[in-house]
Design a protein around this motif. Structure first.
Motif, PDB file in Angstrom:
ATOM      1  N   PHE A 131       0.837  -1.187   0.000  1.00 23.30           N
ATOM      2  CA  PHE A 131       0.000   0.000   0.000  1.00 23.30           C
ATOM      3  C   PHE A 131       0.878   1.246   0.000  1.00 23.30           C
ATOM      4  CE2 PHE A 131      -2.817  -3.231   1.690  1.00 23.30           C
ATOM      5  CZ  PHE A 131      -3.998  -2.957   1.024  1.00 23.30           C
ATOM      6  N   VAL A 132       0.391   2.291  -0.654  1.00 23.31           N
ATOM      7  CA  VAL A 132       1.101   3.560  -0.748  1.00 23.31           C
ATOM      8  C   VAL A 132       0.249   4.630  -0.077  1.00 23.31           C
ATOM      9  CG1 VAL A 132       2.013   5.290  -2.349  1.00 23.31           C
ATOM     10  CG2 VAL A 132       2.210   2.858  -2.898  1.00 23.31           C
ATOM     11  N   ILE A 133       0.897   5.456   0.730  1.00 25.88           N
ATOM     12  CA  ILE A 133       0.227   6.546   1.430  1.00 25.88           C
ATOM     13  C   ILE A 133       0.458   7.826   0.633  1.00 25.88           C
ATOM     14  CG2 ILE A 133       0.095   7.843   3.589  1.00 25.88           C
ATOM     15  CD1 ILE A 133      -0.548   4.844   3.960  1.00 25.88           C
ATOM     16  N   GLU A 134      -0.631   8.546   0.353  1.00 20.48           N
ATOM     17  CA  GLU A 134      -0.552   9.792  -0.410  1.00 20.48           C
ATOM     18  C   GLU A 134      -1.425  10.847   0.253  1.00 20.48           C
ATOM     19  OE1 GLU A 134      -2.017   8.805  -4.288  1.00 20.48           O
ATOM     20  OE2 GLU A 134      -0.154   7.811  -4.885  1.00 20.48           O
ATOM     21  N   PRO A 135      -1.204  12.129  -0.079  1.00 21.57           N
ATOM     22  CA  PRO A 135      -2.117  13.161   0.421  1.00 21.57           C
ATOM     23  C   PRO A 135      -3.546  12.883  -0.059  1.00 21.57           C
ATOM     24  CG  PRO A 135      -0.145  14.159  -0.527  1.00 21.57           C
ATOM     25  CD  PRO A 135      -0.113  12.691  -0.869  1.00 21.57           C
ATOM     26  N   MET A 136      -4.528  13.164   0.784  1.00 19.09           N
ATOM     27  CA  MET A 136      -5.922  12.952   0.406  1.00 19.09           C
ATOM     28  C   MET A 136      -6.379  14.116  -0.482  1.00 19.09           C
ATOM     29  SD  MET A 136      -9.427  12.554   2.659  1.00 19.09           S
ATOM     30  CE  MET A 136      -9.003  10.975   3.401  1.00 19.09           C
ATOM     31  N   THR A 137      -6.870  13.770  -1.650  1.00 14.12           N
ATOM     32  CA  THR A 137      -7.406  14.777  -2.566  1.00 14.12           C
ATOM     33  C   THR A 137      -8.909  14.951  -2.321  1.00 14.12           C
ATOM     34  OG1 THR A 137      -7.986  13.144  -4.251  1.00 14.12           O
ATOM     35  CG2 THR A 137      -5.734  14.067  -4.342  1.00 14.12           C
ATOM     36  N   GLU A 138      -9.472  16.024  -2.859  1.00 17.21           N
ATOM     37  CA  GLU A 138     -10.923  16.212  -2.764  1.00 17.21           C
ATOM     38  C   GLU A 138     -11.651  15.085  -3.495  1.00 17.21           C
ATOM     39  OE1 GLU A 138     -12.943  19.890  -3.157  1.00 17.21           O
ATOM     40  OE2 GLU A 138     -11.196  21.057  -2.526  1.00 17.21           O
ATOM     41  N   GLU A 139     -11.100  14.623  -4.595  1.00 16.46           N
ATOM     42  CA  GLU A 139     -11.715  13.507  -5.340  1.00 16.46           C
ATOM     43  C   GLU A 139     -11.779  12.251  -4.465  1.00 16.46           C
ATOM     44  OE1 GLU A 139      -9.629  11.205  -8.653  1.00 16.46           O
ATOM     45  OE2 GLU A 139     -11.037  12.463  -9.791  1.00 16.46           O
ATOM     46  N   ASP A 140     -10.677  11.972  -3.750  1.00  9.15           N
ATOM     47  CA  ASP A 140     -10.663  10.826  -2.831  1.00  9.15           C
ATOM     48  C   ASP A 140     -11.698  11.017  -1.725  1.00  9.15           C
ATOM     49  OD1 ASP A 140      -8.546   9.726  -4.270  1.00  9.15           O
ATOM     50  OD2 ASP A 140      -7.018  10.348  -2.824  1.00  9.15           O
ATOM     51  N   ALA A 141     -11.748  12.227  -1.158  1.00  9.50           N
ATOM     52  CA  ALA A 141     -12.692  12.506  -0.075  1.00  9.50           C
ATOM     53  C   ALA A 141     -14.132  12.290  -0.535  1.00  9.50           C
ATOM     54  CB  ALA A 141     -12.495  13.937   0.421  1.00  9.50           C
ATOM     55  N   ASP A 142     -14.445  12.744  -1.724  1.00  5.47           N
ATOM     56  CA  ASP A 142     -15.781  12.564  -2.292  1.00  5.47           C
ATOM     57  C   ASP A 142     -16.094  11.071  -2.438  1.00  5.47           C
ATOM     58  OD1 ASP A 142     -18.248  13.071  -3.506  1.00  5.47           O
ATOM     59  OD2 ASP A 142     -17.373  13.603  -5.434  1.00  5.47           O
ATOM     60  N   ASP A 143     -15.122  10.315  -2.927  1.00  4.03           N
ATOM     61  CA  ASP A 143     -15.277   8.868  -3.085  1.00  4.03           C
ATOM     62  C   ASP A 143     -15.531   8.208  -1.726  1.00  4.03           C
ATOM     63  OD1 ASP A 143     -15.212   6.203  -3.920  1.00  4.03           O
ATOM     64  OD2 ASP A 143     -13.121   6.251  -4.565  1.00  4.03           O
ATOM     65  N   ILE A 144     -14.717   8.552  -0.721  1.00  2.00           N
ATOM     66  CA  ILE A 144     -14.841   7.968   0.616  1.00  2.00           C
ATOM     67  C   ILE A 144     -16.231   8.235   1.206  1.00  2.00           C
ATOM     68  CG2 ILE A 144     -13.990   8.153   2.999  1.00  2.00           C
ATOM     69  CD1 ILE A 144     -11.162   8.680   1.612  1.00  2.00           C
ATOM     70  N   CYS A 145     -16.754   9.426   0.965  1.00  2.00           N
ATOM     71  CA  CYS A 145     -18.084   9.774   1.498  1.00  2.00           C
ATOM     72  C   CYS A 145     -19.208   8.954   0.864  1.00  2.00           C
ATOM     73  CB  CYS A 145     -18.354  11.266   1.321  1.00  2.00           C
ATOM     74  SG  CYS A 145     -17.388  12.304   2.435  1.00  2.00           S
ATOM     75  N   SER A 146     -18.942   8.325  -0.253  1.00  2.00           N
ATOM     76  CA  SER A 146     -19.968   7.510  -0.929  1.00  2.00           C
ATOM     77  C   SER A 146     -19.965   6.053  -0.475  1.00  2.00           C
ATOM     78  CB  SER A 146     -19.772   7.558  -2.451  1.00  2.00           C
ATOM     79  OG  SER A 146     -18.640   6.785  -2.834  1.00  2.00           O
ATOM     80  N   TRP A 147     -18.981   5.650   0.318  1.00  2.00           N
ATOM     81  CA  TRP A 147     -18.859   4.253   0.719  1.00  2.00           C
ATOM     82  C   TRP A 147     -20.022   3.843   1.609  1.00  2.00           C
ATOM     83  CZ3 TRP A 147     -12.968   4.014   2.252  1.00  2.00           C
ATOM     84  CH2 TRP A 147     -12.198   4.211   1.109  1.00  2.00           C
ATOM     85  N   GLN A 148     -20.556   2.660   1.343  1.00  2.00           N
ATOM     86  CA  GLN A 148     -21.674   2.098   2.115  1.00  2.00           C
ATOM     87  C   GLN A 148     -21.236   0.763   2.722  1.00  2.00           C
ATOM     88  OE1 GLN A 148     -24.756   3.684   2.424  1.00  2.00           O
ATOM     89  NE2 GLN A 148     -23.706   5.356   1.388  1.00  2.00           N
ATOM     90  N   TYR A 149     -21.194   0.715   4.049  1.00  2.00           N
ATOM     91  CA  TYR A 149     -20.823  -0.511   4.755  1.00  2.00           C
ATOM     92  C   TYR A 149     -22.081  -1.276   5.149  1.00  2.00           C
ATOM     93  CZ  TYR A 149     -16.185   1.589   5.273  1.00  2.00           C
ATOM     94  OH  TYR A 149     -14.956   2.144   5.039  1.00  2.00           O
ATOM     95  N   GLU A 150     -21.963  -2.594   5.223  1.00  2.00           N
ATOM     96  CA  GLU A 150     -23.055  -3.452   5.691  1.00  2.00           C
ATOM     97  C   GLU A 150     -23.196  -3.293   7.203  1.00  2.00           C
ATOM     98  OE1 GLU A 150     -25.066  -5.494   3.823  1.00  2.00           O
ATOM     99  OE2 GLU A 150     -24.084  -4.594   2.076  1.00  2.00           O
ATOM    100  N   PRO A 151     -24.429  -3.415   7.727  1.00  2.00           N
ATOM    101  CA  PRO A 151     -24.598  -3.395   9.189  1.00  2.00           C
ATOM    102  C   PRO A 151     -23.793  -4.543   9.816  1.00  2.00           C
ATOM    103  CG  PRO A 151     -26.718  -3.191   8.083  1.00  2.00           C
ATOM    104  CD  PRO A 151     -25.694  -3.508   7.020  1.00  2.00           C
ATOM    105  N   PRO A 152     -23.236  -4.387  10.990  1.00  2.00           N
ATOM    106  CA  PRO A 152     -23.309  -3.223  11.872  1.00  2.00           C
ATOM    107  C   PRO A 152     -22.241  -2.172  11.572  1.00  2.00           C
ATOM    108  CG  PRO A 152     -22.087  -4.935  12.978  1.00  2.00           C
ATOM    109  CD  PRO A 152     -22.502  -5.503  11.629  1.00  2.00           C
TER     110      PRO A 152
END
Length: 161
Positions: free
Chosen positions: A5-26
C-alpha cells in the motif's frame, strides 16, 4: 501474499469517493456525511487544513483502498482508518494497517502509536492484533448513536531477541 500500500495526500476527489462508501450493518456506523456537507461544514477531512495535515489516502496500485487519519496528541499519534467496504474481510487488513503505522512512524518517530476500536468490532481487533497492536485499556465514550465501549490499542512491535 504481501500487499504494498502507498500513502498519499488525500485529494478532494478521494474525499468525495470515501463519502460515498456504504458498509453493511453493523459497520454502517462508519459512514460519512455526503461530501458536499462535509466540505460546507468543514467537518473532518472536509476542512482543507485538517485534510492536509492529518488525512491520507491509501492506495494499492492506482486504486483508492482506504484512508487514514494521523491525529497528533502529546507524545502519541492516534490513527483512525477506514478501508473501502468491498475490500474488508478479504485479507488486506494487516498490510493496510502496517502501511499506516509506517507513515505514522515517519511523521513522528518518537511518538507512541495508538488507536481506538469499538469492543464489538472483532474483525478489526483481530487485524490490529496481527499488525502489532495490543489492547491496553477499555472505556466508555460517547458516539453519534450513544455511549459505547472502546478498546485503546497501542502499537507494540515485537522486539528482536
Amino acid at each position: 501474499m504481501e500487499h504494498h500500500f502507498v500513502i498519499e495526500p488525500m485529494t478532494e476527489e478521494d474525499a468525495d469517493d470515501i463519502c460515498s462508501w456504504q458498509y453493511e450493518p453493523p459497520f454502517d456506523i462508519y459512514r460519512f456525511l455526503p461530501w458536499s456537507e462535509m466540505k460546507s461544514q468543514c467537518i473532518e477531512f472536509g476542512d482543507p487544513d485538517l485534510r492536509t495535515s492529518q488525512y491520507t489516502s491509501v492506495r494499492l496500485g492506482k486504486e483508492l483502498a482506504g484512508f487514514a487519519q494521523l491525529f497528533p496528541l502529546v507524545n502519541v499519534t492516534r490513527i483512525g482508518l477506514g478501508m473501502r467496504p468491498q475490500w474488508c474481510g478479504n485479507g488486506y487488513g494487516v498490510d493496510f494497517v502496517k502501511a499506516i503505522v509506517k507513515e505514522a512512524q515517519l511523521r513522528a518517530p518518537e511518538n507512541e502509536i495508538d488507536l481506538e476500536v469499538l469492543t464489538w468490532n472483532k474483525r478489526a481487533i483481530h487485524v490490529y492484533l496481527r499488525a502489532g497492536f495490543q489492547i491496553t485499556d477499555e472505556y466508555e465514550r460517547p458516539t453519534p448513536t450513544g455511549e459505547a465501549s472502546f478498546y485503546c490499542m497501542v502499537y507494540q512491535p515485537s522486539q528482536p531477541k
